[in-house]
Scaffold this motif. Structure first.
Motif, PDB file in Angstrom:
ATOM      1  N   GLN A   1       6.513  22.130   5.478  1.00  0.00           N
ATOM      2  CA  GLN A   1       6.951  20.812   5.945  1.00  0.00           C
ATOM      3  C   GLN A   1       6.076  20.310   7.102  1.00  0.00           C
ATOM      4  O   GLN A   1       5.748  19.124   7.169  1.00  0.00           O
ATOM      5  N   HIS A   2       5.694  21.227   8.010  1.00  0.00           N
ATOM      6  CA  HIS A   2       4.790  20.817   9.103  1.00  0.00           C
ATOM      7  C   HIS A   2       3.500  20.223   8.532  1.00  0.00           C
ATOM      8  O   HIS A   2       2.977  19.250   9.060  1.00  0.00           O
ATOM      9  N   VAL A   3       2.985  20.841   7.468  1.00  0.00           N
ATOM     10  CA  VAL A   3       1.742  20.345   6.865  1.00  0.00           C
ATOM     11  C   VAL A   3       1.993  18.964   6.263  1.00  0.00           C
ATOM     12  O   VAL A   3       1.232  18.017   6.484  1.00  0.00           O
ATOM     13  N   GLN A   4       3.094  18.864   5.528  1.00  0.00           N
ATOM     14  CA  GLN A   4       3.461  17.591   4.895  1.00  0.00           C
ATOM     15  C   GLN A   4       3.558  16.480   5.946  1.00  0.00           C
ATOM     16  O   GLN A   4       3.065  15.379   5.746  1.00  0.00           O
ATOM     17  N   ASP A   5       4.190  16.776   7.074  1.00  0.00           N
ATOM     18  CA  ASP A   5       4.399  15.762   8.117  1.00  0.00           C
ATOM     19  C   ASP A   5       3.086  15.165   8.607  1.00  0.00           C
ATOM     20  O   ASP A   5       3.016  13.984   8.920  1.00  0.00           O
ATOM     21  N   GLN A   6       2.048  15.984   8.698  1.00  0.00           N
ATOM     22  CA  GLN A   6       0.822  15.470   9.313  1.00  0.00           C
ATOM     23  C   GLN A   6      -0.317  15.191   8.345  1.00  0.00           C
ATOM     24  O   GLN A   6      -1.106  14.297   8.579  1.00  0.00           O
ATOM     25  N   LEU A   7      -0.408  15.978   7.266  1.00  0.00           N
ATOM     26  CA  LEU A   7      -1.554  15.800   6.357  1.00  0.00           C
ATOM     27  C   LEU A   7      -1.124  15.482   4.931  1.00  0.00           C
ATOM     28  O   LEU A   7      -1.959  15.420   4.030  1.00  0.00           O
TER      29      LEU A   7
ATOM     30  N   SER B   1       0.861  -1.180   0.000  1.00  0.00           N
ATOM     31  CA  SER B   1       0.000   0.000   0.000  1.00  0.00           C
ATOM     32  C   SER B   1       0.900   1.234   0.000  1.00  0.00           C
ATOM     33  O   SER B   1       1.772   1.391   0.845  1.00  0.00           O
ATOM     34  N   ILE B   2       0.742   2.049  -1.010  1.00  0.00           N
ATOM     35  CA  ILE B   2       1.584   3.229  -1.140  1.00  0.00           C
ATOM     36  C   ILE B   2       0.749   4.456  -0.800  1.00  0.00           C
ATOM     37  O   ILE B   2      -0.305   4.667  -1.384  1.00  0.00           O
ATOM     38  N   SER B   3       1.210   5.241   0.184  1.00  0.00           N
ATOM     39  CA  SER B   3       0.455   6.469   0.417  1.00  0.00           C
ATOM     40  C   SER B   3       1.131   7.591  -0.356  1.00  0.00           C
ATOM     41  O   SER B   3       2.326   7.805  -0.274  1.00  0.00           O
ATOM     42  N   VAL B   4       0.320   8.275  -1.135  1.00  0.00           N
ATOM     43  CA  VAL B   4       0.845   9.324  -2.003  1.00  0.00           C
ATOM     44  C   VAL B   4       0.954  10.611  -1.199  1.00  0.00           C
ATOM     45  O   VAL B   4       0.018  11.021  -0.528  1.00  0.00           O
ATOM     46  N   MET B   5       2.137  11.241  -1.222  1.00  0.00           N
ATOM     47  CA  MET B   5       2.321  12.465  -0.463  1.00  0.00           C
ATOM     48  C   MET B   5       1.982  13.679  -1.327  1.00  0.00           C
ATOM     49  O   MET B   5       2.143  13.665  -2.534  1.00  0.00           O
ATOM     50  N   ALA B   6       1.561  14.738  -0.655  1.00  0.00           N
ATOM     51  CA  ALA B   6       1.223  15.979  -1.360  1.00  0.00           C
ATOM     52  C   ALA B   6       2.448  16.535  -2.062  1.00  0.00           C
ATOM     53  O   ALA B   6       3.574  16.354  -1.611  1.00  0.00           O
ATOM     54  N   VAL B   7       2.215  17.213  -3.161  1.00  0.00           N
ATOM     55  CA  VAL B   7       3.288  17.892  -3.872  1.00  0.00           C
ATOM     56  C   VAL B   7       3.413  19.308  -3.291  1.00  0.00           C
ATOM     57  O   VAL B   7       2.413  19.953  -3.020  1.00  0.00           O
ATOM     58  N   PHE B   8       4.648  19.754  -3.076  1.00  0.00           N
ATOM     59  CA  PHE B   8       4.917  21.130  -2.635  1.00  0.00           C
ATOM     60  C   PHE B   8       5.130  21.995  -3.858  1.00  0.00           C
ATOM     61  O   PHE B   8       5.706  21.521  -4.834  1.00  0.00           O
ATOM     62  N   GLY B   9       4.809  23.283  -3.780  1.00  0.00           N
ATOM     63  CA  GLY B   9       5.175  24.148  -4.885  1.00  0.00           C
ATOM     64  C   GLY B   9       4.597  25.532  -4.726  1.00  0.00           C
ATOM     65  O   GLY B   9       3.936  25.838  -3.729  1.00  0.00           O
ATOM     66  N   THR B  10       4.843  26.367  -5.730  1.00  0.00           N
ATOM     67  CA  THR B  10       4.335  27.744  -5.684  1.00  0.00           C
ATOM     68  C   THR B  10       3.420  28.016  -6.874  1.00  0.00           C
ATOM     69  O   THR B  10       3.241  29.156  -7.278  1.00  0.00           O
ATOM     70  N   ASP B  11       2.851  26.933  -7.424  1.00  0.00           N
ATOM     71  CA  ASP B  11       2.046  27.032  -8.636  1.00  0.00           C
ATOM     72  C   ASP B  11       0.592  27.408  -8.276  1.00  0.00           C
ATOM     73  O   ASP B  11      -0.234  26.534  -7.979  1.00  0.00           O
ATOM     74  N   ILE B  12       0.282  28.708  -8.315  1.00  0.00           N
ATOM     75  CA  ILE B  12      -1.067  29.114  -7.896  1.00  0.00           C
ATOM     76  C   ILE B  12      -2.137  28.707  -8.905  1.00  0.00           C
ATOM     77  O   ILE B  12      -3.278  28.479  -8.544  1.00  0.00           O
ATOM     78  N   GLU B  13      -1.746  28.587 -10.199  1.00  0.00           N
ATOM     79  CA  GLU B  13      -2.740  28.112 -11.197  1.00  0.00           C
ATOM     80  C   GLU B  13      -3.202  26.701 -10.832  1.00  0.00           C
ATOM     81  O   GLU B  13      -4.375  26.387 -10.877  1.00  0.00           O
ATOM     82  N   ARG B  14      -2.233  25.876 -10.480  1.00  0.00           N
ATOM     83  CA  ARG B  14      -2.571  24.506 -10.113  1.00  0.00           C
ATOM     84  C   ARG B  14      -3.446  24.472  -8.851  1.00  0.00           C
ATOM     85  O   ARG B  14      -4.425  23.728  -8.772  1.00  0.00           O
ATOM     86  N   ALA B  15      -3.063  25.309  -7.877  1.00  0.00           N
ATOM     87  CA  ALA B  15      -3.850  25.373  -6.638  1.00  0.00           C
ATOM     88  C   ALA B  15      -5.283  25.823  -6.958  1.00  0.00           C
ATOM     89  O   ALA B  15      -6.252  25.239  -6.462  1.00  0.00           O
ATOM     90  N   ALA B  16      -5.407  26.847  -7.807  1.00  0.00           N
ATOM     91  CA  ALA B  16      -6.735  27.372  -8.159  1.00  0.00           C
ATOM     92  C   ALA B  16      -7.562  26.294  -8.855  1.00  0.00           C
ATOM     93  O   ALA B  16      -8.762  26.132  -8.584  1.00  0.00           O
ATOM     94  N   GLN B  17      -6.922  25.565  -9.758  1.00  0.00           N
ATOM     95  CA  GLN B  17      -7.606  24.501 -10.487  1.00  0.00           C
ATOM     96  C   GLN B  17      -8.147  23.440  -9.521  1.00  0.00           C
ATOM     97  O   GLN B  17      -9.323  23.076  -9.570  1.00  0.00           O
ATOM     98  N   LEU B  18      -7.276  22.975  -8.629  1.00  0.00           N
ATOM     99  CA  LEU B  18      -7.690  21.943  -7.665  1.00  0.00           C
ATOM    100  C   LEU B  18      -8.850  22.454  -6.797  1.00  0.00           C
ATOM    101  O   LEU B  18      -9.851  21.753  -6.602  1.00  0.00           O
ATOM    102  N   LEU B  19      -8.731  23.675  -6.308  1.00  0.00           N
ATOM    103  CA  LEU B  19      -9.782  24.227  -5.438  1.00  0.00           C
ATOM    104  C   LEU B  19     -11.103  24.364  -6.191  1.00  0.00           C
ATOM    105  O   LEU B  19     -12.173  24.095  -5.647  1.00  0.00           O
ATOM    106  N   SER B  20     -11.025  24.752  -7.466  1.00  0.00           N
ATOM    107  CA  SER B  20     -12.243  24.880  -8.276  1.00  0.00           C
ATOM    108  C   SER B  20     -12.905  23.532  -8.501  1.00  0.00           C
ATOM    109  O   SER B  20     -14.117  23.461  -8.715  1.00  0.00           O
ATOM    110  N   GLU B  21     -12.100  22.468  -8.443  1.00  0.00           N
ATOM    111  CA  GLU B  21     -12.655  21.118  -8.600  1.00  0.00           C
ATOM    112  C   GLU B  21     -13.152  20.539  -7.283  1.00  0.00           C
ATOM    113  O   GLU B  21     -13.511  19.365  -7.205  1.00  0.00           O
ATOM    114  N   GLY B  22     -13.092  21.331  -6.218  1.00  0.00           N
ATOM    115  CA  GLY B  22     -13.591  20.860  -4.920  1.00  0.00           C
ATOM    116  C   GLY B  22     -12.534  20.173  -4.077  1.00  0.00           C
ATOM    117  O   GLY B  22     -12.838  19.635  -3.002  1.00  0.00           O
ATOM    118  N   GLU B  23     -11.279  20.173  -4.548  1.00  0.00           N
ATOM    119  CA  GLU B  23     -10.200  19.533  -3.779  1.00  0.00           C
ATOM    120  C   GLU B  23      -9.681  20.488  -2.695  1.00  0.00           C
ATOM    121  O   GLU B  23      -9.926  21.695  -2.740  1.00  0.00           O
TER     122      GLU B  23
END
Ligand code: AMP
Ligand code: MG
Length: 325
Positions: free
Chosen positions: A154-160, A3-25
């Motif tokens: 990193q704190h966010v990555q560690d827990q969520l 079982s592989i748990s996929v970790m969140a990607v870090f970055g400064t890509d606000i377009e990507r963030a906006a896209q995900l949020l618009s999709e309800g993520e």
């Protein structure tokens, strides 16, 4: 099967963030106070997901984040004069204002309360992101309910990290403590419900004397104000450090101090929050220090009472909650 748990990607890509949020993520976002776990505040499924990921009880209302007064006006019925003054002076900034909500905001966001908590955060990346969105972001701190809030990506990555797709990395938080929450009572007088990043003295300079209604007991209407909150898993004791060090001399101790160091304690088990005695710097380092101590091979965290002025009031509030069990 692996079982592989996929970790969140870090970055400064606000377009990507906006896209995900618009999709309800959900996306973790940087603010000047702490990192938020953000979702579309007008989308009930996204809000439900926030409660689920944080394991936060649904009676604990969320703060809606936005970037302009025009947008705020489309979420609330009216902005009282005093609130407008505060918004003019302190937004964007670490002050959350409770305002009467319009009906189209989900009740889930406000836990059924007639008011909504609103704030304009002061962080360039998140402001740019908000500008791209036609909805506000519900964004409680990006940590499991009751634990210390995150002040780095990193704190966010560690827990969520395994529960969300993306972390917008805006560097370490410049204030490091949650927003101050202010509302208005039946007589339209300002009341502070949570001490935080905006100092009481600064607020009083704008609206005059304010009442403090900081709740230290368990009150189901105000879990952010629960007695035990912002707590690491190790026990914390607050007091005069030299005396505490003597009293607990047979234990493995970690010490979080304002500016002093102690010869009796191994240097690796001491964290000084501000050698130059600067309370703002101490606040910035507080939550990171609690996390670091939590991971050390010690059985007790000792800390002290800070000067009760400026952001020192909020530091003492958080330490008191972290220490109460
Ligand atoms: P957090 O988003 O984790 O910083 O916490 C938000 C806190 O704001 C909650 O725990 C409540 O204590 C407070 N809050 C949010 N909305 C309201 C509201 N409508 N009335 C009173 N308190 C609120
Ligand atoms: Mg929180």
């Amino acid at each position: 099967m692996w079982s592989i748990s996929v970790m969140a990607v870090f970055g400064t890509d606000i377009e990507r963030a906006a896209q995900l949020l618009s999709e309800g993520e959900l996306v973790a976002i940087p603010t000047e106070t702490v990192y938020g776990l953000a979702g579309n505040a007008l989308n009930e499924d996204a809000i439900l997901e926030i409660f689920k990921v944080k394991k936060r009880p649904k009676f604990d209302p969320l703060i809606a984040h936005t970037d302009s007064l025009d947008k705020v006006k489309s979420y609330v019925t009216h902005i009282p004069e005093q609130a407008m003054k505060l918004a003019d002076v302190f937004w964007p900034g670490p002050l959350t204002i409770l305002l009467e909500k319009q009906k189209h905001l989900p009740d889930l966001l406000t836990s059924g309360l007639p008011t909504v908590a609103i704030r304009m955060p002061h962080h360039r990346l998140t402001q740019e992101l908000l500008k791209m969105l036609d909805f506000p972001l519900a964004a409680p701190s990006a940590n499991p309910f009751g634990y210390v809030s995150p002040t780095t990506a990193q704190h966010v990555q560690d827990q969520l990290g395994d529960k969300i797709p993306y972390i917008l990395d805006g560097g370490p938080c410049s204030i490091g403590i949650e927003s101050t929450i202010i509302g208005f009572n039946e007589e339209s007088k300002p009341v502070i419900y949570r001490l935080g990043g905006k100092k009481v003295e600064d607020i009083e300079r704008v609206v005059g004397k304010v009442k403090l209604k900081i709740i230290h007991s368990s009150d189901p209407m105000a879990p952010g104000m629960l007695k035990t909150h912002y707590a690491p898993s190790k026990r914390i004791v607050i007091g005069k450090l030299d005396m505490l060090i003597k009293r607990f001399q047979n234990r493995k101790l970690g010490v979080i101090s304002f500016h002093d160091t102690f010869d009796e304690i191994p240097p690796e088990n001491q964290l000084v929050l501000s050698p130059s005695k600067d309370l703002d710097e101490a606040a910035r380092h507080l939550f990171g220090a609690l996390r670091t101590m939590d991971q050390k091979n010690i059985d007790l965290i000792l800390t002290e009472r800070f000067p009760d002025q400026g952001i020192g009031q909020a530091i003492n509030d958080r330490l008191k909650r972290a220490a109460s069990r």
